[in-house]
Design a protein around this motif. Structure first.
Motif, PDB file in Angstrom:
ATOM      1  N   ASP A 281     -21.239  16.416  -6.091  1.00 25.79           N
ATOM      2  CA  ASP A 281     -21.509  16.175  -4.504  1.00 25.79           C
ATOM      3  C   ASP A 281     -22.928  16.358  -4.497  1.00 25.79           C
ATOM      4  O   ASP A 281     -23.617  17.692  -4.942  1.00 25.79           O
ATOM      5  N   GLN A 282     -23.823  15.308  -4.285  1.00 21.11           N
ATOM      6  CA  GLN A 282     -25.440  15.452  -4.283  1.00 21.11           C
ATOM      7  C   GLN A 282     -25.810  16.404  -3.026  1.00 21.11           C
ATOM      8  O   GLN A 282     -26.864  17.305  -3.332  1.00 21.11           O
ATOM      9  N   GLU A 283     -25.101  16.516  -2.089  1.00 21.46           N
ATOM     10  CA  GLU A 283     -25.787  17.504  -0.860  1.00 21.46           C
ATOM     11  C   GLU A 283     -25.322  18.884  -1.457  1.00 21.46           C
ATOM     12  O   GLU A 283     -26.129  19.638  -0.995  1.00 21.46           O
TER      13      GLU A 283
ATOM     14  N   ASP B 183     -28.032  19.852  -3.783  1.00 19.47           N
ATOM     15  CA  ASP B 183     -29.437  20.111  -3.147  1.00 19.47           C
ATOM     16  C   ASP B 183     -29.535  21.459  -2.332  1.00 19.47           C
ATOM     17  O   ASP B 183     -30.316  22.439  -2.215  1.00 19.47           O
TER      18      ASP B 183
ATOM     19  N   ARG C 124     -24.566  22.752   8.408  1.00 20.25           N
ATOM     20  CA  ARG C 124     -25.108  21.519   8.956  1.00 20.25           C
ATOM     21  C   ARG C 124     -25.016  21.739  10.391  1.00 20.25           C
ATOM     22  O   ARG C 124     -25.900  21.376  11.423  1.00 20.25           O
TER      23      ARG C 124
END
Length: 574
Positions: free
Chosen positions: A498-500, A503, A567
């Motif tokens: 999962d890129q998010e 990060d 978020r």
């Protein structure tokens, strides 16, 4: 008499690292200059003696001219007069002293008037200047921009500009614009070739330019009409003697007051193309930024040293309840951690500088002749090491400088909040280090691919395979456990795919990686010079355990579903 080089034996230790033998061998090309230049070394020992002598001179000037001038420079700051920048009065004294001592253009080859100094002793000199006054270090260390001109400019440009910098002319790199900060692809300052003038003309605005009214500028501008990305940008050389650039504004900053930060207006400013068109951001700015980031790492270590020195001196003198506060556990705890961060961060800085020295030496040799297969392999290895270590050195040392400056004020108590004490200036100066030349967050972005592709863990394995002094083996065993936790955390993040998430967790992986690498570096140093580093090694490894265990627990137990909570909290705040 104080001397910022001789007073800190740690600097001499790092100067005499075993890798310097290879660095000098490559830099001096078997000492070929000795038959042409009187000041060229005849052998390795002579070269090292030359470096030592130069750093002794720099240490003297820093302690007895630059540092005594620092408060006046901070209070006065630069002036804006008639669309020009005028330095603070005492800055001119600093410039005069360093020019007369021949401390400009010192990394350049002797044929251009330089001293052919490797990056490692140059970085030590940079640290020394920063310990005296971080704002003057900005002005002095920007001479390093000449490295980019040397690497990518024509021989005619080298002959024209490098001797001027070696004589003491100043430089700047004009990159940022009002609408292009970290996103340099958005640079829109326009470069147009004029057949009439036989040169390029620059038009537009640059903002936040350190030392912006310098003698020689390297300017990032858009040369390809109709483009809006990095492929349309080129690098240009602007000479202030040509005119066409005005200083519109000098920023009123929190710290580094002696370092002018300018807004510049370009109006048909005549300039020369440096290298090839369209390579400005892709190649040349990357080279500029890597050099600048190493310079900020050196600046950060210098301020960390100054903050520690101020805190230590105050703690020895200040008494509470009839006892010097240095004898009180809360105070000596802070001081010990400050020193450990300083020593470990410095080890990282100079390991990085040595890697940069080696790959740059091979790059330079490759301009003269074809490298052998063995040399190409060595060049590739050290280029990769330098690229991987630079974001760690800049990011961690800039954070440590902020932390040490904060703790220096805390040791001073209420006095630290009073403007008469130096620690408040160090605190204000340090705050920019983790922002300019790429924020810490951007250093994490630069480092994360080396974390996930196994580059750092391979380096760590290589370091763990090496031998250390018997007294350091228990610390090495403890660090090996931290390395295992780092691998587990990396695997956990990679497996999620999962890129998010990556990060989000990248900063923790970055800190863990840096903690392990710096632990191994300070352990190695402590084995060689226990009188200098043994205590710091003990303290730093204990601190690394505290951090790595916490980050490992956070990552291993983190539920990706809760990313939405973070978020959403941001959205609600907006």
């Amino acid at each position: 008499m104080a001397n910022y080089y001789k007073d800190h034996p740690e600097l001499e230790f790092h100067l005499h690292h075993p890798l310097m033998k290879r660095i000098v061998e490559l830099k001096e090309r078997n000492f070929a200059d000795k038959d042409t230049y009187d000041d060229a070394p005849v052998d390795f020992d002579d070269a090292m003696e030359n470096y030592d002598r130069l750093l002794d001179i720099m240490g003297d000037i820093a302690a007895n001219i630059i540092e005594p001038n620092s408060e006046a420079v901070d209070l006065e700051g630069p002036h804006h007069e008639n669309r020009r920048m005028i330095y603070a009065s005492k800055t001119y004294e600093n410039l005069d002293a360093t020019r007369k001592a021949g401390l400009w253009g010192i990394s350049m080859p002797r044929r251009y008037g330089g001293l052919n100094l490797p990056i490692t002793p140059y970085s030590i000199a940079s640290e020394i200047v920063a310990a005296a006054d971080a704002s003057f270090q900005n002005i002095w260390s920007l001479q390093d921009c000449i490295e980019t001109l040397y690497e990518f400019g024509s021989e005619e440009q080298r002959q024209k500009y490098i001797p001027r910098v070696c004589a003491g002319e100043t430089m700047s790199m004009d990159l940022t614009e009002p609408d292009a900060g970290s996103d340099l692809q958005s640079v829109m300052l326009k470069a147009t070739y004029s057949e009439k003038d036989g040169c390029w003309l620059l038009n537009g605005v640059k903002r936040f330019i350190t030392n912006g009214d310098s003698d020689i500028h390297l300017v990032l501008a858009r040369s390809e009409e109709g483009t809006r990305d990095g492929r349309g940008l080129s690098m240009f050389i602007y000479d202030r003697n040509q005119g066409g650039v005005d200083v519109r504004h000098i920023e009123h900053k929190l710290g580094i007051h002696g370092s002018p930060t300018c807004e510049l207006v370009y109006k048909n400013a005549k300039a020369e193309l440096c290298g090839s068109t369209r390579m400005g951001l892709i190649k040349y700015v990357m080279a500029l930024m890597n050099g600048a980031r190493l310079g900020i790492a050196a600046q950060s270590v210098g301020v960390s040293q100054a903050a520690y020195d101020e805190a230590l001196a105050y703690a020895r003198e200040r008494k509470q309840f009839g006892t010097p506060i240095i004898a009180m556990a809360p105070v000596y705890d802070m001081l010990a951690v400050m020193k450990a961060k300083l020593d470990a961060g410095r080890s990282l800085l100079y390991q990085t500088a040595r890697y940069v020295d080696l790959y740059k030496a091979f790059d330079d040799i490759a301009r003269e002749r074809k490298l052998t297969p063995e040399e190409k392999a060595e060049q590739k290895r050290y280029t990769r090491l330098a690229d991987a270590f630079t974001p760690l050195a800049k990011g961690m040392n800039s954070e440590y400088a902020n932390q040490n400056a904060y703790d220096a004020i805390q040791v001073h108590g209420g006095s630290g909040f009073i403007m008469e004490y130096k620690c408040q200036r160090l605190y204000r100066d340090a705050r920019i280090f983790s922002i300019y030349e790429g924020t810490t967050q951007l250093q994490v972005v630069a480092a994360i691919r080396y974390i996930t592709n196994g580059t750092y863990t391979a380096m760590i394995d290589e370091m763990l395979a090496g031998d250390v002094a018997d007294a350091m083996k228990p610390l090495k065993a403890r660090t090996e456990k931290l390395a295992a936790m780092l691998r587990e955390a990396i695997d956990k993040v990679k497996e999620a795919g999962d890129q998010e998430l990556q990060d989000f967790l990248a900063r923790r992986l970055y800190n863990m990686t840096a903690d392990v690498i710096m632990s191994l570096l300070i352990i190695e140093d402590a084995g060689k010079a226990p009188e200098l580093f043994a205590k710091s090694a003990q303290v730093f490894v204990a601190r690394a355990e505290e951090e790595v265990v916490a980050h490992h627990h956070f990552i291993s137990s983190f539920d990706p579903a809760t990313l939405a909570d973070y978020r959403q909290a941001t959205v609600e705040a907006e």
